[in-house]
Scaffold this motif. Structure first.
Motif, short mmCIF file in Angstrom:
data_model
loop_
_atom_site.label_atom_id
_atom_site.label_comp_id
_atom_site.label_asym_id
_atom_site.label_seq_id
_atom_site.Cartn_x
_atom_site.Cartn_y
_atom_site.Cartn_z
N ARG A 146 63.54 6.09 -4.03
CA ARG A 146 62.39 5.39 -3.73
C ARG A 146 61.22 6.32 -4.24
O ARG A 146 61.26 7.71 -4.16
N THR A 147 60.05 5.49 -4.29
CA THR A 147 58.87 6.37 -4.74
C THR A 147 58.14 6.41 -3.45
O THR A 147 58.44 5.59 -2.52
N ASP A 149 55.32 5.33 -2.03
CA ASP A 149 54.59 4.05 -1.65
C ASP A 149 55.18 2.76 -1.75
O ASP A 149 54.92 1.79 -1.70
N TYR A 150 56.53 2.86 -1.74
CA TYR A 150 57.48 1.51 -1.75
C TYR A 150 58.32 1.54 -0.66
O TYR A 150 59.11 2.30 -0.42
N GLY A 151 57.97 0.17 -0.07
CA GLY A 151 59.11 0.15 1.00
C GLY A 151 60.51 -0.40 0.68
O GLY A 151 60.64 -0.52 -0.40
N ASP A 152 61.40 -0.87 1.52
CA ASP A 152 62.76 -1.22 1.05
C ASP A 152 62.73 -2.56 0.41
O ASP A 152 63.30 -2.82 -0.56
N ASP A 153 61.78 -3.44 0.63
CA ASP A 153 61.83 -4.72 -0.12
C ASP A 153 60.47 -5.11 -0.64
O ASP A 153 60.27 -6.23 -1.27
N GLY A 154 59.51 -4.43 -0.42
CA GLY A 154 58.21 -4.54 -1.01
C GLY A 154 57.41 -5.68 -0.46
O GLY A 154 56.18 -6.01 -0.96
#
Length: 156
Positions: A146-147, A149-154
């Motif tokens: 993951r980066t 600033d990215y959550g599991d599902d956006g």
């Protein structure tokens, strides 16, 4: 009686949404929220596609009939995967096992595979890909990173 709802995520409609048939028809990519400010679950329709990923409208359609939820078909999340085995495209062509792919969807919820390629020091994905069936899901292994600033599902 409380109805158990599936998780939030991408789904394919298999029936039109009762009372909203003109907008939410069968065979449509939707983002299902098992909660809403009003209470009932909510369907969001695709708004735009950038870099092979959909964004969804902020306002959606409430699911007022609980039985409708069971007609939704869950889809794998958009994102990066590697092929667990080779895929034959034709008699003479195939995509090798362990190829990095990006999974996306058409507005009609058909899966599309975008094949990675190296360009300079980066990895690029083309804007067009190979349309597949959901049978491809069993051949895709998650790429686990993951980066920041990215959550599991956006979406949450």
């Amino acid at each position: 009686m409380h109805v158990s709802l599936p998780p939030c995520g991408l789904y394919r409609t298999t029936e039109a949404l009762p009372g909203k048939e003109q907008w939410v028809r069968e065979n449509l990519l939707v983002y299902f929220h098992n909660h809403s400010q009003q209470g009932p679950p909510l369907l969001l329709l695709p708004a735009a596609n950038a870099h092979n990923r959909w964004s969804f409208h902020e306002k959606g359609y409430l699911i007022r009939e609980p039985a409708y939820v069971s007609t939704l078909t869950p889809l794998k999340p958009e994102g990066l995967y590697v092929l667990g085995e080779r895929i034959h495209i034709s008699r003479d062509e195939f995509i090798p096992e362990a190829t990095l792919v990006q999974l996306g969807y058409t507005r009609g919820a058909d899966p599309i595979l975008f094949l990675a390629r190296f360009e300079g020091s980066g990895i690029q994905f083309p804007s067009s890909g190979l349309k597949c069936t959901s049978e491809i899901f069993g051949l895709l292994d998650e790429v686990n990173f993951r980066t920041p600033d990215y959550g599991d599902d956006g979406m949450h």
